[in-house]
Scaffold this active site. Structure first.
Site, PDB file in Angstrom:
ATOM      1  N   SER A  35     -11.240   7.998  -3.018  1.00  0.00           N
ATOM      2  CA  SER A  35     -12.486   7.956  -3.788  1.00  0.00           C
ATOM      3  C   SER A  35     -13.552   8.773  -3.077  1.00  0.00           C
ATOM      4  O   SER A  35     -13.703   8.683  -1.856  1.00  0.00           O
ATOM      5  CB  SER A  35     -12.966   6.508  -3.937  1.00  0.00           C
ATOM      6  OG  SER A  35     -14.278   6.486  -4.467  1.00  0.00           O
ATOM      7  N   LYS A  67      -2.852   6.374  -2.930  1.00  0.00           N
ATOM      8  CA  LYS A  67      -3.494   7.164  -3.983  1.00  0.00           C
ATOM      9  C   LYS A  67      -4.264   8.314  -3.351  1.00  0.00           C
ATOM     10  O   LYS A  67      -5.092   8.110  -2.463  1.00  0.00           O
ATOM     11  CB  LYS A  67      -4.443   6.291  -4.813  1.00  0.00           C
ATOM     12  CG  LYS A  67      -5.029   7.012  -6.027  1.00  0.00           C
ATOM     13  CD  LYS A  67      -5.741   6.038  -6.938  1.00  0.00           C
ATOM     14  CE  LYS A  67      -6.227   6.710  -8.224  1.00  0.00           C
ATOM     15  NZ  LYS A  67      -6.821   5.745  -9.170  1.00  0.00           N
TER      16      LYS A  67
END
Length: 344
Positions: free
Chosen positions: A181, A215
């Site tokens: 992120s 991720k």
């Protein structure tokens, strides 16, 4: 009717407020008494099931992390036709996230910029909700996405992730380490191999039998993607999710003044599709066929999902197009995949 509703009403609301209104309805589906009837309407008509991570997925299409941050609407989302729900990102410590406004629509691009900042009630706060969701008959597969708490220094990141992993791995069908992120300072730096290796090794040990994935960001260089893929295989992780949001603003149709006014944050939606697909293909070329690769980023139609599956994705996730397609989005994907599979 949804495009008209979006154009006349929802697009005029603050994006985060519109999300909360829709989320409240989805959350209430199981208790409203007609959630099972809804699921009969939204689920696949043909066998679209996938066996992956030692789990059964009724459909390859699921909800990416970020939509249900605190595991509050897992069952309702499953009743809307999604085969798996990835909750989170959850952090060891509860945190409010960044100041509002922090979510912005780029309607001409069918995209969103967000700088939410991992707003969530913390790992401990989600445990009981996850426990109840897991005990619900007919539930979807539940993934849990964990990230670094904002108050934790980067050098202490591993210990922070371990708090969340130990609390949540026993309640997850699979666990995801989010190091990609752009909205938590220093987080993306954890994708550097010398930092990522000890982090993933420690979390894998803490996970026990729960499948573990990582991720990654779409903004990595191709050689960095290949190195991370190699590390995942070396450490014996179960998969990779590609990709998170991008910090790029290239090629947007939205006026530059609108984009600039939105400011910093991760861009998701249609503009991310090409890079996300390219990263998927690159990973698949460099990992065993048995490794689970979940593709996310720019997916909107059944044809998009089919393209990702054909490119080697084990499963596919979406989020941003939910805003533009409405509550029957998963049904549209499932029915479209029914037709596509039926013509092959």
């Amino acid at each position: 009717m949804y495009p008209l509703l979006f154009s006349l009403v929802l697009s005029k609301l603050d994006p985060e407020r519109a999300h909360h209104l829709a989320f409240g309805v989805i959350k209430a589906l199981p208790t409203a008494g007609f959630g099972r009837l809804v699921h009969r309407y939204t689920r696949p008509r043909t066998d679209l099931s996938v066996q992956a991570l030692g789990l059964h997925f009724d459909t390859p299409f699921g909800v990416a992390a970020g939509f249900d941050k605190d595991a509050q609407a897992v069952i309702g989302l499953g009743q809307l036709g999604f085969g798996h729900i990835e909750v989170g990102t959850l952090t060891a410590h509860a945190q409010p996230g960044n100041e509002q406004p922090r979510l912005f629509r780029l309607v001409p691009d069918r995209a969103v910029i967000n700088r939410m900042g991992f707003n969530n009630g913390g790992a401990d706060g989600a445990r009981e909700r996850l426990r109840k969701a897991r005990a619900t008959a007919g539930r979807p597969v539940i993934g849990v996405n964990i990230g670094k708490s904002r108050v934790t220094a980067v050098e202490d990141a591993t210990a922070d992730y371990l708090i969340s992993a130990r609390a949540l791995a026993p309640l997850a069908d699979y666990l995801v380490v989010n190091v990609s992120s752009p909205n938590t300072p220093g987080l993306r730096g954890l994708q550097e191999l010398e930092l990522l290796r000890p982090l993933l090794s420690a979390v894998k040990e803490a996970c026990g039998p729960t499948p573990l994935l990582v991720k990654i960001a779409p903004d990595l260089l191709d050689e960095e993607v290949v190195k991370i893929a190699g590390l995942v295989v070396e450490l014996g992780l179960d998969g990779i999710i590609a990709t998170n949001t991008t910090i790029s603003r290239e090629g947007l149709a939205t006026p530059a003044s609108v984009v600039e006014a939105a400011g910093a944050g991760g861009l998701s939606g249609a503009p991310l599709a090409a890079r996300s697909l390219a990263v998927l293909r690159l990973i698949r070329q460099n990992v065993p066929a048995t490794l689970c690769v979940i593709s996310a980023g720019g997916v909107e139609t059944a044809a998009d999902v089919a393209e990702r599956l054909d490119a080697g994705a084990t499963l596919v996730q979406g989020y941003t197009a939910f805003l533009y397609r409405g509550p029957l989005w998963a049904r549209q994907i499932n029915r479209g995949l029914d037709r596509i599979r039926g013509t092959r």
